[in-house]
Design a protein around this motif. Structure first.
Motif, PDB file in Angstrom:
ATOM      1  N   ALA A  39       3.559  87.865  57.784  1.00  0.00           N
ATOM      2  CA  ALA A  39       4.583  86.881  58.159  1.00  0.00           C
ATOM      3  C   ALA A  39       5.583  87.544  59.097  1.00  0.00           C
ATOM      4  O   ALA A  39       5.646  88.769  59.207  1.00  0.00           O
ATOM      5  CB  ALA A  39       5.299  86.342  56.917  1.00  0.00           C
ATOM      6  N   THR A  40       6.362  86.713  59.770  1.00  0.00           N
ATOM      7  CA  THR A  40       7.434  87.228  60.624  1.00  0.00           C
ATOM      8  C   THR A  40       8.599  87.624  59.731  1.00  0.00           C
ATOM      9  O   THR A  40       9.264  86.765  59.149  1.00  0.00           O
ATOM     10  CB  THR A  40       7.879  86.171  61.645  1.00  0.00           C
ATOM     11  OG1 THR A  40       6.750  85.781  62.438  1.00  0.00           O
ATOM     12  CG2 THR A  40       8.973  86.719  62.543  1.00  0.00           C
ATOM     13  N   GLU A  41       8.822  88.921  59.612  1.00  0.00           N
ATOM     14  CA  GLU A  41       9.848  89.427  58.705  1.00  0.00           C
ATOM     15  C   GLU A  41      11.111  89.802  59.481  1.00  0.00           C
ATOM     16  O   GLU A  41      11.033  90.289  60.609  1.00  0.00           O
ATOM     17  CB  GLU A  41       9.326  90.642  57.942  1.00  0.00           C
ATOM     18  CG  GLU A  41       8.089  90.343  57.091  1.00  0.00           C
ATOM     19  CD  GLU A  41       7.566  91.573  56.375  1.00  0.00           C
ATOM     20  OE1 GLU A  41       8.111  92.675  56.630  1.00  0.00           O
ATOM     21  OE2 GLU A  41       6.613  91.450  55.586  1.00  0.00           O
ATOM     22  N   ILE A  42      12.258  89.556  58.865  1.00  0.00           N
ATOM     23  CA  ILE A  42      13.548  89.915  59.459  1.00  0.00           C
ATOM     24  C   ILE A  42      14.305  90.799  58.475  1.00  0.00           C
ATOM     25  O   ILE A  42      14.462  90.449  57.303  1.00  0.00           O
ATOM     26  CB  ILE A  42      14.390  88.664  59.780  1.00  0.00           C
ATOM     27  CG1 ILE A  42      13.733  87.859  60.898  1.00  0.00           C
ATOM     28  CG2 ILE A  42      15.809  89.051  60.187  1.00  0.00           C
ATOM     29  CD1 ILE A  42      14.495  86.616  61.276  1.00  0.00           C
ATOM     30  N   LEU A  43      14.749  91.951  58.975  1.00  0.00           N
ATOM     31  CA  LEU A  43      15.560  92.858  58.171  1.00  0.00           C
ATOM     32  C   LEU A  43      17.025  92.518  58.436  1.00  0.00           C
ATOM     33  O   LEU A  43      17.537  92.754  59.531  1.00  0.00           O
ATOM     34  CB  LEU A  43      15.265  94.312  58.536  1.00  0.00           C
ATOM     35  CG  LEU A  43      15.939  95.383  57.669  1.00  0.00           C
ATOM     36  CD1 LEU A  43      15.433  95.301  56.235  1.00  0.00           C
ATOM     37  CD2 LEU A  43      15.672  96.761  58.237  1.00  0.00           C
ATOM     38  N   VAL A  44      17.698  91.944  57.453  1.00  0.00           N
ATOM     39  CA  VAL A  44      19.092  91.534  57.604  1.00  0.00           C
ATOM     40  C   VAL A  44      19.990  92.707  57.220  1.00  0.00           C
ATOM     41  O   VAL A  44      19.922  93.213  56.099  1.00  0.00           O
ATOM     42  CB  VAL A  44      19.407  90.317  56.726  1.00  0.00           C
ATOM     43  CG1 VAL A  44      20.860  89.878  56.928  1.00  0.00           C
ATOM     44  CG2 VAL A  44      18.459  89.170  57.052  1.00  0.00           C
ATOM     45  N   SER A  45      20.821  93.138  58.162  1.00  0.00           N
ATOM     46  CA  SER A  45      21.703  94.286  57.950  1.00  0.00           C
ATOM     47  C   SER A  45      23.158  93.851  57.959  1.00  0.00           C
ATOM     48  O   SER A  45      23.509  92.793  58.492  1.00  0.00           O
ATOM     49  CB  SER A  45      21.472  95.349  59.028  1.00  0.00           C
ATOM     50  OG  SER A  45      20.133  95.797  59.025  1.00  0.00           O
ATOM     51  N   ALA A  65      18.506  78.494  56.608  1.00  0.00           N
ATOM     52  CA  ALA A  65      19.151  79.133  57.761  1.00  0.00           C
ATOM     53  C   ALA A  65      20.631  78.769  57.784  1.00  0.00           C
ATOM     54  O   ALA A  65      21.001  77.615  57.595  1.00  0.00           O
ATOM     55  CB  ALA A  65      18.481  78.683  59.055  1.00  0.00           C
ATOM     56  N   GLY A  66      21.487  79.779  57.983  1.00  0.00           N
ATOM     57  CA  GLY A  66      22.925  79.554  58.040  1.00  0.00           C
ATOM     58  C   GLY A  66      23.618  79.541  56.687  1.00  0.00           C
ATOM     59  O   GLY A  66      24.832  79.311  56.622  1.00  0.00           O
ATOM     60  N   GLN A 188      17.719  82.956  59.066  1.00  0.00           N
ATOM     61  CA  GLN A 188      16.628  81.998  59.207  1.00  0.00           C
ATOM     62  C   GLN A 188      16.121  81.581  57.832  1.00  0.00           C
ATOM     63  O   GLN A 188      16.298  82.290  56.843  1.00  0.00           O
ATOM     64  CB  GLN A 188      15.468  82.591  60.014  1.00  0.00           C
ATOM     65  CG  GLN A 188      14.626  83.605  59.245  1.00  0.00           C
ATOM     66  CD  GLN A 188      13.254  83.823  59.870  1.00  0.00           C
ATOM     67  OE1 GLN A 188      13.103  83.784  61.075  1.00  0.00           O
ATOM     68  NE2 GLN A 188      12.246  84.047  59.046  1.00  0.00           N
ATOM     69  N   ALA A 189      15.512  80.405  57.786  1.00  0.00           N
ATOM     70  CA  ALA A 189      14.948  79.925  56.533  1.00  0.00           C
ATOM     71  C   ALA A 189      13.766  80.799  56.134  1.00  0.00           C
ATOM     72  O   ALA A 189      12.970  81.216  56.971  1.00  0.00           O
ATOM     73  CB  ALA A 189      14.516  78.476  56.677  1.00  0.00           C
ATOM     74  N   ILE A 212      13.803  89.248  54.739  1.00  0.00           N
ATOM     75  CA  ILE A 212      13.395  87.857  54.546  1.00  0.00           C
ATOM     76  C   ILE A 212      12.241  87.530  55.477  1.00  0.00           C
ATOM     77  O   ILE A 212      12.118  88.123  56.553  1.00  0.00           O
ATOM     78  CB  ILE A 212      14.593  86.902  54.787  1.00  0.00           C
ATOM     79  CG1 ILE A 212      14.250  85.486  54.333  1.00  0.00           C
ATOM     80  CG2 ILE A 212      15.031  86.925  56.240  1.00  0.00           C
ATOM     81  CD1 ILE A 212      15.435  84.548  54.320  1.00  0.00           C
ATOM     82  N   ALA A 213      11.397  86.600  55.045  1.00  0.00           N
ATOM     83  CA  ALA A 213      10.256  86.190  55.875  1.00  0.00           C
ATOM     84  C   ALA A 213      10.008  84.701  55.674  1.00  0.00           C
ATOM     85  O   ALA A 213      10.213  84.161  54.585  1.00  0.00           O
ATOM     86  CB  ALA A 213       9.008  86.981  55.514  1.00  0.00           C
ATOM     87  N   ASP A 214       9.577  84.062  56.735  1.00  0.00           N
ATOM     88  CA  ASP A 214       9.190  82.652  56.656  1.00  0.00           C
ATOM     89  C   ASP A 214       7.762  82.591  56.144  1.00  0.00           C
ATOM     90  O   ASP A 214       6.805  82.819  56.889  1.00  0.00           O
ATOM     91  CB  ASP A 214       9.300  82.004  58.040  1.00  0.00           C
ATOM     92  CG  ASP A 214       8.933  80.522  58.004  1.00  0.00           C
ATOM     93  OD1 ASP A 214       8.737  79.987  56.887  1.00  0.00           O
ATOM     94  OD2 ASP A 214       8.826  79.909  59.074  1.00  0.00           O
ATOM     95  N   THR A 215       7.602  82.282  54.872  1.00  0.00           N
ATOM     96  CA  THR A 215       6.271  82.257  54.250  1.00  0.00           C
ATOM     97  C   THR A 215       5.595  80.898  54.367  1.00  0.00           C
ATOM     98  O   THR A 215       4.484  80.725  53.864  1.00  0.00           O
ATOM     99  CB  THR A 215       6.369  82.659  52.773  1.00  0.00           C
ATOM    100  OG1 THR A 215       7.329  81.808  52.100  1.00  0.00           O
ATOM    101  CG2 THR A 215       6.811  84.111  52.631  1.00  0.00           C
TER     102      THR A 215
END
Length: 304
Positions: A39-45, A65-66, A188-189, A212-215
């Motif tokens: 999945a497209t993963e985002i590391l939130v820092s 998201a938000g 992002q959601a 987080i990742a959009d699964t």
């Protein structure tokens, strides 16, 4: 006897062929490429320095998201902003009231001009002398120079105060930006995969908080040979399969979203249709998740 033996051998060959065909129809080895789901993963820092006051997430949580999920202590930033706001008010108070400060000189000039007009009328009527008119004119010039000088001084004072106020405003804007970044907002959601921090810990800008990742949309990263490369294109629909135990096998529609333009060695554990191929090309196939597919799960694909 020999005829019977030949018949028996023929039946055996036919039975073996039918069993092999049935095995292929069941999907045993009947695939064009294999890979794993990702999945497209985002590391939130963190974007701020300080103590984490709240971080209301747990691994597995579904976030919009938000969504505001926490914040970093911003007390010192707020107090600094209040100090600058007080300084801004002080600058505004110190600014001169130009109209009031030049009102007296303007009144003197207006009175002198009236007196000039009166004396000129007297001179015309032979009831006054020209020297008195000249004195009034010279006095008006002197008063006008005083007014111009005062205007210049007051304008410079006002301009300096405005520049000082502008500098303070920029500092307040910087603090507002830092205060905004003290809020932890989900970008992002998706589903929280890993949580790296807890409330009460001290964080710093750039330090990871969670992943987080959009699964809802997963990608099967599969590998194809050079021979298969010429038969595929982006946007092409394919069939994707995922195994759930020994007996449960599900099929999903997929769309090729990316094809690598560089070859690489076949990753360990990945099978290709031609096992003799050492160099393969990576592709990504988008698959809508029905809730059963998991990141890292093994999958197979059959090209249409």
């Amino acid at each position: 006897m020999k005829k019977n033996m030949k018949r028996l051998n023929s039946y055996t060959l036919i039975a073996t062929a039918l069993l092999s065909l049935a095995a292929c129809n069941r999907g045993d080895g009947d695939f064009d490429a294999t890979g794993t789901f990702e999945a497209t993963e985002i590391l939130v820092s963190s974007e701020a320095n300080g103590k984490i006051m709240e971080l209301n997430i747990e691994e597995g949580d579904r976030l919009d998201a938000g969504a505001l999920i926490g914040y970093v202590d911003s007390t010192q930033l707020y107090l600094k902003k209040m100090q600058l706001s007080a300084g801004l008010r002080s600058v505004d108070i110190r600014k001169p009231d130009i109209r009031k400060q030049i009102a007296a000189l303007e009144q003197q000039i207006a009175t002198a001009r009236t007196e000039q007009q009166r004396m000129e009328n007297l001179v015309k009527a032979k009831a006054g002398n020209q020297k008195q008119v000249d004195d009034i004119v010279n006095n008006i010039k002197y008063l006008q120079k005083q007014l111009d000088a005062q205007y210049s001084t007051l304008n410079k004072t006002t301009g300096g105060a405005d520049a000082e106020a502008e500098g303070i405003l920029y500092q307040i804007m910087q603090l507002d930006d830092q205060l905004q970044k003290s809020r932890i907002v989900n970008p992002q959601a998706g589903t929280v995969l890993v949580k790296y921090a807890e409330p009460g810990e001290v964080t710093a800008a750039g330090k990871p908080l969670y992943k987080i990742a959009d699964t809802d949309l997963l990608y099967l990263r599969a590998y194809i040979t050079a021979d298969q490369l010429s038969t595929l294109k982006q946007g092409q629909t394919v069939r994707v399969f995922a195994d759930y135990g020994e007996d449960d096998r599900r099929e999903y529609p997929g769309t090729i979203t990316w094809i690598s333009d560089k070859s690489e060695f076949t990753p360990k554990g990945i099978q290709t249709k031609d096992e003799r191929a050492n160099l393969v090309y990576a592709i990504k196939i988008a698959v809508k998740n029905d809730g059963y597919l998991k990141i890292g799960q093994y999958g197979e694909t059959v090209f249409e």
